[in-house]
Design an enzyme around this catalytic site. Structure first.
Site, mmCIF file in Angstrom:
data_model
loop_
_atom_site.group_PDB
_atom_site.id
_atom_site.type_symbol
_atom_site.label_atom_id
_atom_site.label_comp_id
_atom_site.label_asym_id
_atom_site.label_seq_id
_atom_site.Cartn_x
_atom_site.Cartn_y
_atom_site.Cartn_z
ATOM 1 N N ARG A 10 0.808 -1.223 0.000
ATOM 2 C CA ARG A 10 0.000 0.000 0.000
ATOM 3 C C ARG A 10 0.837 1.268 0.000
ATOM 4 O O ARG A 10 0.566 2.214 -0.739
ATOM 5 C CB ARG A 10 -0.921 0.005 1.225
ATOM 6 N N LYS B 7 -15.653 -14.592 5.996
ATOM 7 C CA LYS B 7 -16.821 -13.805 6.405
ATOM 8 C C LYS B 7 -17.920 -13.775 5.355
ATOM 9 O O LYS B 7 -17.798 -13.134 4.323
ATOM 10 C CB LYS B 7 -16.388 -12.378 6.748
ATOM 11 N N GLY C 279 -6.916 -9.037 1.804
ATOM 12 C CA GLY C 279 -5.738 -8.726 2.598
ATOM 13 C C GLY C 279 -4.637 -9.767 2.582
ATOM 14 O O GLY C 279 -3.466 -9.434 2.795
ATOM 15 N N GLY D 220 -11.939 -4.571 2.382
ATOM 16 C CA GLY D 220 -13.334 -4.252 2.617
ATOM 17 C C GLY D 220 -13.897 -3.265 1.620
ATOM 18 O O GLY D 220 -15.058 -3.373 1.207
#
Length: 392
Positions: free
Chosen positions: A38, A199, A350, A373
């Site tokens: 990043r 998730k 991630g 996300g």
């Protein structure tokens, strides 16, 4: 979706406040990331501003200090990383905003880069406080958001700030939105979606949104385990999102013929590295076994679909990577990268960037997304506060 972007004309001498996503792991005082991390990719936009004479004030968060000044979460490791990447000293301000920081900014020269201290040290950041936005705006003439990974957060340095300064998208942000918009609005067919991870709450909305346009949706990881459980299959001691089983059951009915679950899986009695494993059919998992990866036949089916795809989107690992079970994910990564050029290839999540860097293929995709996300929310059709404010 088109976003406003800065023009190089007139940047010399301008104070530009740049929001990046510098939230990377820190070990022994050093920011841990590779050449496609990043901070590394945000540095490209910062260098562009430097080359055009801007006085660049960088803002980021690091970790979750909960609105308190915690030395372990100081952004100094981010400054060190930026200094290495830019080949110059990047100083860290003594605070986030206010008179002391304003005096530091006033001493900046054209081409200088200053990093503000962790913006989450101020509780007003996560409150999306207009007062913090005004304090930040007092430091600059222009605001640039180049942190797609934080743009789903309605925080002061992402959202409220855009009401205080002329606001633009940075190059990293602009590319993410351009590519992801093409996937959502008008994907080239065949369109193959691969979804892994754990998730269900993050992944189900994406699958529902893209179900009408996707030609096939391959499911892996603990996500697939929940779908197998929804079919009434024995999953032994496997990890899965129990709360998402009913949602999986409904989506299976809605997506009949498109959703492809594993036919074979790798199982082990332990999650430790080096544990003994075996490949079994999904209906042959024993009560004392855990599903740790997708089996070779199921991976081969996904790879066959990739070979003719014109759009491929993958988010989330297909195996328990922390235990070293990532054969399926590595094969998927290589298969997707091989389609780049012939297809739009998008990879996110991630756990993905470090893996593809280790494989030496981090630059082999149309887009290796910096947003976990944020990518999922965008694909699910949610409005991202940091993006909405930058629409052209």
């Amino acid at each position: 979706m088109r976003l406003r972007t800065l023009k190089p004309e007139g940047l010399a001498g301008k104070r530009v406040l740049v929001r990046i996503d510098g939230n990377v792991p820190v070990r022994a005082g050093r920011a841990v990331e590779g050449n496609y991390g990043r901070i590394a990719r945000a540095a490209v936009g910062i260098e562009w501003l430097r080359q055009h004479g801007a006085r660049t004030i960088v803002v980021t968060h690091l970790g979750r200090p909960a609105g308190k000044r915690v030395s372990a979460y100081s952004v100094r490791p981010v400054a060190k990383r930026l200094s290495e990447l830019l080949g110059m000293k990047v100083a860290v301000a003594r605070g986030i905003a206010g008179p002391v920081v304003e005096r530091t900014v006033a001493r900046m020269n054209d081409g200088d880069v200053l990093l503000l201290e962790n913006v989450r040290f101020d509780p007003r950041e996560e409150e999306n406080s207009p007062s913090l936005a005004r304090a930040l705006a007092a430091l600059a003439d222009v605001y640039v958001n180049d942190g797609f990974g934080v743009s789903h957060r309605a925080h002061a340095s992402v959202d409220a700030i855009t009401s205080e300064l002329p606001s633009y998208a940075g190059p990293l942000m602009a590319k993410e939105i351009q590519v992801l918009s093409s996937v959502v609005d008008k994907p080239a067919h065949p369109f193959v979606l691969a979804m892994g991870g754990l998730k269900m709450a993050d992944k189900i909305p994406v699958m529902e949104r893209l179900l009408p346009t996707a030609d096939a949706i391959f499911v892996g990881g603990a996500l697939a385990t929940a779908f197998l459980k929804a079919q009434g299959l024995e999953v032994g001691a496997s990890v899965y999102d129990e709360a998402g089983v009913e949602a999986a059951r409904k989506l299976l009915k809605k997506g009949e013929g498109k959703i492809r679950l594993p036919a074979d899986v790798l199982v082990a009695k332990s999650l430790r590295r080096g544990a003994k494993t075996r490949v079994v059919s999904v209906d042959a998992v024993q009560p004392n076994e855990r599903i740790v990866d997708v089996g070779p036949a199921s991976v081969a089916a996904a790879l066959a679909a990739f070979k003719t795809a014109k759009t491929v989107v993958w988010n989330g690992p297909f195996g328990y990577g922390e235990g070293g079970f990532r054969d399926a994910s590595e094969r998927l990564a290589r298969g997707i990268s091989a389609r780049t050029g012939k297809a739009i290839t998008v990879v996110g999540g991630g756990d993905t960037v470090p893996m593809v860097e280790e494989l030496g293929i981090a630059d082999a995709f149309t887009l290796l997304s910096t947003g976990g996300g944020a990518m999922l929310e965008f694909l699910a059709g949610k409005k991202l506060p940091g993006v909405e404010a930058l629409k052209a």
